[in-house]
Write a protein that holds these residues in place. Structure first.
Motif, PDB file in Angstrom:
ATOM      1  N   SER A   1    -116.140 -82.363 -22.324  1.00  0.00           N
ATOM      2  CA  SER A   1    -115.379 -83.085 -23.329  1.00  0.00           C
ATOM      3  C   SER A   1    -115.962 -82.872 -24.831  1.00  0.00           C
ATOM      4  O   SER A   1    -116.926 -82.718 -25.011  1.00  0.00           O
ATOM      5  CB  SER A   1    -115.333 -84.537 -22.845  1.00  0.00           C
ATOM      6  OG  SER A   1    -114.648 -85.398 -24.192  1.00  0.00           O
ATOM      7  N   ALA A   2    -114.965 -82.471 -25.596  1.00  0.00           N
ATOM      8  CA  ALA A   2    -115.306 -82.145 -27.166  1.00  0.00           C
ATOM      9  C   ALA A   2    -115.742 -83.653 -27.695  1.00  0.00           C
ATOM     10  O   ALA A   2    -116.470 -83.470 -28.987  1.00  0.00           O
ATOM     11  CB  ALA A   2    -113.941 -81.872 -27.881  1.00  0.00           C
ATOM     12  N   ASN A   3    -115.640 -84.464 -26.996  1.00  0.00           N
ATOM     13  CA  ASN A   3    -116.052 -85.753 -27.433  1.00  0.00           C
ATOM     14  C   ASN A   3    -117.692 -85.849 -27.932  1.00  0.00           C
ATOM     15  O   ASN A   3    -118.166 -86.499 -28.686  1.00  0.00           O
ATOM     16  CB  ASN A   3    -115.892 -87.068 -26.690  1.00  0.00           C
ATOM     17  CG  ASN A   3    -114.568 -87.824 -26.997  1.00  0.00           C
ATOM     18  OD1 ASN A   3    -114.077 -87.946 -28.083  1.00  0.00           O
ATOM     19  ND2 ASN A   3    -113.664 -87.620 -25.976  1.00  0.00           N
TER      20      ASN A   3
ATOM     21  N   ILE B   1    -109.606 -87.204 -28.980  1.00  0.00           N
ATOM     22  CA  ILE B   1    -109.920 -85.810 -29.097  1.00  0.00           C
ATOM     23  C   ILE B   1    -109.402 -85.377 -27.739  1.00  0.00           C
ATOM     24  O   ILE B   1    -109.914 -85.810 -26.883  1.00  0.00           O
ATOM     25  CB  ILE B   1    -111.062 -85.509 -29.460  1.00  0.00           C
ATOM     26  CG1 ILE B   1    -111.647 -85.706 -30.633  1.00  0.00           C
ATOM     27  CG2 ILE B   1    -111.343 -83.730 -29.171  1.00  0.00           C
ATOM     28  CD1 ILE B   1    -113.028 -85.475 -31.170  1.00  0.00           C
TER      29      ILE B   1
ATOM     30  N   TYR C   1    -109.999 -79.822 -29.662  1.00  0.00           N
ATOM     31  CA  TYR C   1    -111.282 -79.664 -28.839  1.00  0.00           C
ATOM     32  C   TYR C   1    -112.196 -78.597 -29.386  1.00  0.00           C
ATOM     33  O   TYR C   1    -113.327 -78.184 -28.552  1.00  0.00           O
ATOM     34  CB  TYR C   1    -111.291 -79.469 -27.473  1.00  0.00           C
ATOM     35  CG  TYR C   1    -109.897 -78.789 -26.860  1.00  0.00           C
ATOM     36  CD1 TYR C   1    -109.983 -77.629 -27.083  1.00  0.00           C
ATOM     37  CD2 TYR C   1    -108.822 -79.509 -26.198  1.00  0.00           C
ATOM     38  CE1 TYR C   1    -108.884 -76.724 -26.612  1.00  0.00           C
ATOM     39  CE2 TYR C   1    -107.881 -78.924 -25.761  1.00  0.00           C
ATOM     40  CZ  TYR C   1    -107.739 -77.584 -26.143  1.00  0.00           C
ATOM     41  OH  TYR C   1    -106.566 -76.482 -25.714  1.00  0.00           O
TER      42      TYR C   1
ATOM     43  N   ASN D   1    -108.716 -83.779 -23.902  1.00  0.00           N
ATOM     44  CA  ASN D   1    -109.421 -83.082 -23.075  1.00  0.00           C
ATOM     45  C   ASN D   1    -108.652 -81.898 -22.654  1.00  0.00           C
ATOM     46  O   ASN D   1    -107.664 -82.221 -22.064  1.00  0.00           O
ATOM     47  CB  ASN D   1    -110.009 -83.914 -21.856  1.00  0.00           C
ATOM     48  CG  ASN D   1    -110.890 -83.250 -20.839  1.00  0.00           C
ATOM     49  OD1 ASN D   1    -110.563 -82.255 -20.633  1.00  0.00           O
ATOM     50  ND2 ASN D   1    -112.196 -84.014 -20.728  1.00  0.00           N
ATOM     51  N   ARG D   2    -109.066 -80.611 -22.866  1.00  0.00           N
ATOM     52  CA  ARG D   2    -108.362 -79.541 -22.335  1.00  0.00           C
ATOM     53  C   ARG D   2    -107.901 -79.382 -20.888  1.00  0.00           C
ATOM     54  O   ARG D   2    -106.899 -78.987 -20.587  1.00  0.00           O
ATOM     55  CB  ARG D   2    -109.082 -78.275 -22.986  1.00  0.00           C
ATOM     56  CG  ARG D   2    -110.011 -77.672 -22.153  1.00  0.00           C
ATOM     57  CD  ARG D   2    -110.356 -76.162 -22.342  1.00  0.00           C
ATOM     58  NE  ARG D   2    -111.135 -76.074 -23.331  1.00  0.00           N
ATOM     59  CZ  ARG D   2    -110.943 -74.906 -24.438  1.00  0.00           C
ATOM     60  NH1 ARG D   2    -109.983 -74.184 -24.117  1.00  0.00           N
ATOM     61  NH2 ARG D   2    -111.488 -75.125 -25.416  1.00  0.00           N
TER      62      ARG D   2
ATOM     63  N   GLY E   1    -116.169 -78.815 -25.818  1.00  0.00           N
ATOM     64  CA  GLY E   1    -114.740 -78.841 -25.389  1.00  0.00           C
ATOM     65  C   GLY E   1    -114.624 -77.579 -24.318  1.00  0.00           C
ATOM     66  O   GLY E   1    -113.297 -77.795 -23.606  1.00  0.00           O
TER      67      GLY E   1
END
Length: 528
Positions: A276-278, A81, A55, A83-84, A272
């Motif tokens: 969300s890093a998306n 990817i 992320y 999600n933390r 991220g």
């Protein structure tokens, strides 16, 4: 007292100049040929391939490069990817619950995914790990740290996940340059697959994304990193892709390495950290400029939210003065604990770990400085740690809540192996620079040694001058007109809330203002 020639000599001695032939061959990476053959087999057999990224900027860049490469060869893959806040870091058991695949490829993670690798084996999933993080090695049954400089002769000494192939410069004895980022390893994997499939694809197409990843992940800008960043900046400024066109539209200027480090990377990382890093991944693979621009506006808004959150947390933290290793915990936003740790390191000149409470246990991020190897120090506390990974200057870890004070006390004890001289933040001041030496010739000399960054820091100088004029721009930003021995130069200082003396001594870098034509501008860092 510096001269233009002396500055040129100093900067020349820093850089080991290389050309395109000096980029190490992909076959020097252990297991990469094996990985490429398995991927090609999966393509021929129409197997499902899932790529698991990370992320941060390096992780989303790695994922974007692999996705764009597979689009070029016309094969559909799935990018996941984590999600933390939901899955945690990297290839975990949590993320595996959501994946159905014949082949999983990790990018920028996986070197410590032991449980996930075992689960892949149980489920009959082949696993290829591509990573650049420091592996653990065994020494007489005990874990110890490999610093990446001297490789063990017997690779069985490594504590590695049980995967089909592991591609990592730090586990590759023949690969000459250990400090590359995850996106570079992923790029190398694409090169190996291109070779295996006998394709004609110009991999230089991805150097713009590589440049962002290398700088964002604070890789040293020498050897192959310097070359790839130089190539990447040129391509980024040509705006070949929708995302780079959107960046040009947003910032309206030519980009250098500092722009990536301080303007672009924080906005990509904000996805991220806050959500969300998306979002950052979709920005990098955008198909049209309008979509990319809309996504970047969202990233910019998240970055502003990140800055506000960070400010609130920093104001709430109280540090015990006697501690040589700062360890703090609180009800903090998980996405910003790494940044908070960095801020504490720079403020107190000590390593720092910041923990947040995620309900079940404490999750932390650490940063270090100087000669203090935070990875080694934390590894010596392995009995009190649930999960751990990182490198010399940064780490991530999780612990049981009841072990917080025990860990803090132990870290403050074992850090005593370091002397006071090991606690330093290099400011890279080259020396005293008289105004008579500051001209366009010097500016061109400085530009010729770009890109500046980790391993090749931007030069700083010291000077004394008389303030002739002060202009308050906004938000405590000031433009000054400075005079020294009949030489007059403009200077800028940001976020200054003190008084101005008539004669000042200051630390500065040299910038360029092209708003009304080419103009030299002294960027004042602080008054001395």
């Amino acid at each position: 007292m510096l001269t233009k020639q002396k500055i040129k000599e100093i900067l020349s001695s820093r850089i080991e100049e290389i050309d395109s032939l000096s980029i190490p061959h992909f076959l020097l990476l252990s297991d990469i040929e094996k990985a490429a053959k398995r991927i090609f087999q999966a393509i021929k057999n129409q197997e499902k391939i899932v790529v698991v990224g990370d992320y941060d900027v390096d992780g989303v860049s790695s994922s974007a490069i692999v996705k764009l490469f597979f689009e070029k060869i016309g094969y559909s893959i799935e990018i996941v990817i984590p999600n933390r806040f939901i899955h945690g870091y990297g290839l975990s058991l949590n993320i595996l619950e959501e994946i159905q695949a014949d082949l999983i490829i990790t990018v920028d993670n996986g070197i410590s995914s032991f449980e996930a690798a075992e689960e892949c084996k149980k489920r009959g999933i082949d696993l290829i790990i591509t990573d650049h993080h420091t592996p653990l090695i065994m020494d007489n049954g005990q874990l110890k740290i490999d610093d990446g400089q001297c490789m063990v002769a017997n690779e069985q000494n490594y504590k590695l996940p049980d995967a089909l192939a592991i591609v990592n410069p730090k586990t590759s004895p023949d690969f000459p340059f250990k400090e590359i980022c995850g996106a570079e390893v992923a790029w190398y994997l694409c090169a190996a697959l291109k070779h295996e499939m006998k394709l004609k694809i110009d991999l230089r197409e991805f150097v713009d994304i590589l440049a962002i990843a290398i700088i964002a992940d604070v890789m040293p800008l020498n050897h192959m990193n310097r070359l790839l960043v130089s190539m990447g900046l040129k391509r980024l400024n040509k705006a070949k892709k929708p995302f780079s066109k959107a960046l040009k539209r947003f910032f309206n200027r030519e980009f250098n390495a500092e722009d990536i480090a301080f303007q672009i990377a924080p906005r990509l990382n904000a996805a991220g950290r806050m959500d969300s890093a998306n979002l950052a991944y979709k920005f990098l693979i955008s198909k049209d400029e309008e979509e990319a621009f809309r996504l970047f506006l969202e990233l910019d808004a998240l970055n502003n939210q990140r800055k506000e959150t960070e400010k609130e947390i920093l104001e709430s933290i109280e540090v015990e003065e006697n501690d040589k290793f700062i360890v703090v915990s609180g009800d903090y936003h998980e996405g910003v604990v790494g940044i908070i740790a960095s801020r504490l390191v720079h403020k107190y000149k000590k390593p720092a770990i910041v923990f947040c409470d995620n309900g079940e246990h404490l999750k932390g991020s650490g940063r270090s400085l100087g000669n203090i190897d935070i990875f080694k120090l934390v590894s010596e506390c392995s009995d009190d740690i649930l999960g751990f990974g990182g490198h010399k200057l940064a780490c991530g870890l999780s612990i049981k809540k009841e072990n917080f004070y025990k860990l803090k006390e132990k870290l403050n004890t074992i850090i005593e192996i370091y002397d006071d001289d090991d606690f330093f933040i290099e400011d890279f001041v080259l020396g005293e620079l008289p105004f008579r030496e500051i001209d366009f010739e010097l500016l061109d000399i400085l530009k010729s040694f770009e890109p500046y960054g980790e391993g090749n820091p931007k030069p700083k100088f010291i000077a004394s001058a008389k303030i002739m004029h002060i202009q308050n721009l906004k938000d405590n930003h000031y433009k000054l007109i400075l005079s020294q021995d009949d030489y007059i130069l403009p200077g800028i200082i940001f976020r200054y809330d003190g008084e101005f003396d008539e004669v000042v001594r200051f630390k500065f870098t040299i910038g360029e203002n092209n708003y009304f034509g080419r103009e030299i501008q002294l960027m004042i860092e602080e008054f001395l």
